[in-house]
Design a protein around this motif. Structure first.
Motif, PDB file in Angstrom:
ATOM      1  N   GLN A 113       0.831  -1.208   0.000  1.00  0.00           N
ATOM      2  CA  GLN A 113       0.000   0.000   0.000  1.00  0.00           C
ATOM      3  C   GLN A 113       0.864   1.257   0.000  1.00  0.00           C
ATOM      4  OE1 GLN A 113      -2.839   0.174   3.203  1.00  0.00           O
ATOM      5  NE2 GLN A 113      -3.543   2.226   2.667  1.00  0.00           N
ATOM      6  N   PHE A 114       1.904   1.259   0.816  1.00  0.00           N
ATOM      7  CA  PHE A 114       2.820   2.396   0.904  1.00  0.00           C
ATOM      8  C   PHE A 114       3.488   2.660  -0.441  1.00  0.00           C
ATOM      9  CE2 PHE A 114       7.302   3.678   2.145  1.00  0.00           C
ATOM     10  CZ  PHE A 114       6.991   4.997   2.459  1.00  0.00           C
ATOM     11  N   ARG A 116       2.541   1.669  -3.470  1.00  0.00           N
ATOM     12  CA  ARG A 116       1.606   2.049  -4.529  1.00  0.00           C
ATOM     13  C   ARG A 116       1.081   3.467  -4.343  1.00  0.00           C
ATOM     14  NH1 ARG A 116      -1.754  -3.119  -6.728  1.00  0.00           N
ATOM     15  NH2 ARG A 116      -2.002  -1.622  -8.424  1.00  0.00           N
ATOM     16  N   GLU A 117       0.995   3.929  -3.102  1.00  0.00           N
ATOM     17  CA  GLU A 117       0.568   5.308  -2.864  1.00  0.00           C
ATOM     18  C   GLU A 117       1.665   6.306  -3.233  1.00  0.00           C
ATOM     19  OE1 GLU A 117      -0.491   5.425   1.227  1.00  0.00           O
ATOM     20  OE2 GLU A 117      -2.494   4.563   0.927  1.00  0.00           O
ATOM     21  N   GLN A 118       2.895   5.989  -2.861  1.00  0.00           N
ATOM     22  CA  GLN A 118       3.990   6.933  -3.058  1.00  0.00           C
ATOM     23  C   GLN A 118       4.648   6.815  -4.433  1.00  0.00           C
ATOM     24  OE1 GLN A 118       4.598   9.284  -0.842  1.00  0.00           O
ATOM     25  NE2 GLN A 118       3.040   8.465   0.550  1.00  0.00           N
ATOM     26  N   PRO A 120       3.267   5.326  -7.641  1.00  0.00           N
ATOM     27  CA  PRO A 120       2.188   4.652  -8.379  1.00  0.00           C
ATOM     28  C   PRO A 120       2.669   3.963  -9.644  1.00  0.00           C
ATOM     29  CG  PRO A 120       1.837   7.051  -8.275  1.00  0.00           C
ATOM     30  CD  PRO A 120       3.092   6.766  -7.536  1.00  0.00           C
ATOM     31  N   SER A 123      -0.569   3.344 -15.395  1.00  0.00           N
ATOM     32  CA  SER A 123      -1.940   2.849 -15.550  1.00  0.00           C
ATOM     33  C   SER A 123      -2.055   1.742 -16.586  1.00  0.00           C
ATOM     34  CB  SER A 123      -2.878   4.002 -15.927  1.00  0.00           C
ATOM     35  OG  SER A 123      -2.455   4.617 -17.141  1.00  0.00           O
TER      36      SER A 123
END
Length: 286
Positions: A113-114, A116-118, A120, A123
């Motif tokens: 999560q960390f 992918r948030e920081q 990314p 797409s």
């Protein structure tokens, strides 16, 4: 250039508590969107969001060579990554082999999560990240699915014991397509007992092996990483040797009789005898 200088000046380390300890993303001084991931102070991987094909760590460059040679240039591959980190190798494959299908198994959900948030993902990258233990995730992969399996799993800077046995490697072989490759990132130091045992273990399952590392590591002069590559068919040893020799940190490739001699009669590891890889000695990452 002024924009890049402002970006570097504004960038600050980002930290989070994850299952494996304290995760830190540290900005790079030379690459405006480059970040090093550290867990409890130990460097794990590097990502340049502007250039995902750039591999900074020596062992990741060697794994990048493997990914480059695992099929015709640019051809999409099906790749299974056991261990995610900052998803560096998955980003690399997505950038160099568009339309590749990739699965990542990472046990540390807060770390995923960390990251992918920081940092990314693009797409358009066909990367699916699954939470859970690497061996349990491997067991869910259909027979013959993967063209390439990359095992790069560390907990507390050590590879867990249950990911070092012939039973584990046999499961990886089951998940490989005909002609597929298995690559493992190994960390060890003198007297290299862990690496020698892994050569014997993987060699009990696959017919062809080669090992790539910096010469001081292979000589048992310092703790470091070695990449073990295995397949049932011929490996591109000559090309791997050329690429390793021209890396910024020059590497050497051992293969055939020289590799067997290097293993020194080590016995294959089973689930009953497996132990975790050795911890890095104090000061390794200072």
């Amino acid at each position: 250039m002024a924009r890049n200088r402002r970006t570097r000046a504004a960038a600050e380390p980002v930290t989070a508590e994850v299952t494996g300890g304290r995760a830190e993303l540290r900005p790079d001084r030379d690459r405006p969107r480059g970040w090093t991931l550290l867990i409890d102070g130990a460097p794990q991987s590097f990502v340049d969001l502007d250039d995902p094909a750039y591999l900074d760590f020596a062992y990741q460059r060697r794994l990048g060579h493997v990914a480059d040679l695992a099929g015709p240039a640019g051809k999409p591959l099906r790749v299974l990554h056991l261990g995610g980190g900052a998803l560096t190798l998955a980003r690399y494959v997505a950038a160099t082999r568009p339309r590749s299908t990739q699965q990542v198994v990472e046990i540390d959900a807060p770390l995923v999560q960390f990251v992918r948030e920081q940092l990314p993902l693009d797409s358009g990258a066909r990367i699916k990240v699954r939470g859970g233990d690497a061996r349990a995730g491997l067991a869910k992969v259909p027979d013959g699915w993967a063209d390439l399996i990359i095992a790069d799993v560390f907990g507390g800077a050590r590879t867990p014991a249950h990911l070092t046995s012939t039973e584990f490697v046999t499961e990886a072989a089951r998940a490989l397509a005909p002609g597929g490759w298995y690559a493992a990132n190994l960390a060890d130091g003198p007297p290299l007992a862990f690496v020698r045992a892994q050569i014997a273990t993987v060699g009990a399952v696959f017919g062809e092996l080669c090992l790539t590392a910096a010469p001081p590591v292979l000589r048992g002069k310092r703790f470091g990483n070695a990449v073990l590559l295995a397949a049932d068919g011929a490996l591109p040893v000559a090309e791997l040797t050329r690429r390793a020799a021209t890396d910024p940190e020059s590497g050497r490739v051992e293969h055939g009789r020289a590799l067997r001699d290097f293993a020194g009669g080590a016995a294959p590891v089973t689930d009953a005898t497996a132990v975790a890889s050795p911890a890095p000695p104090p000061g390794t990452f200072d």
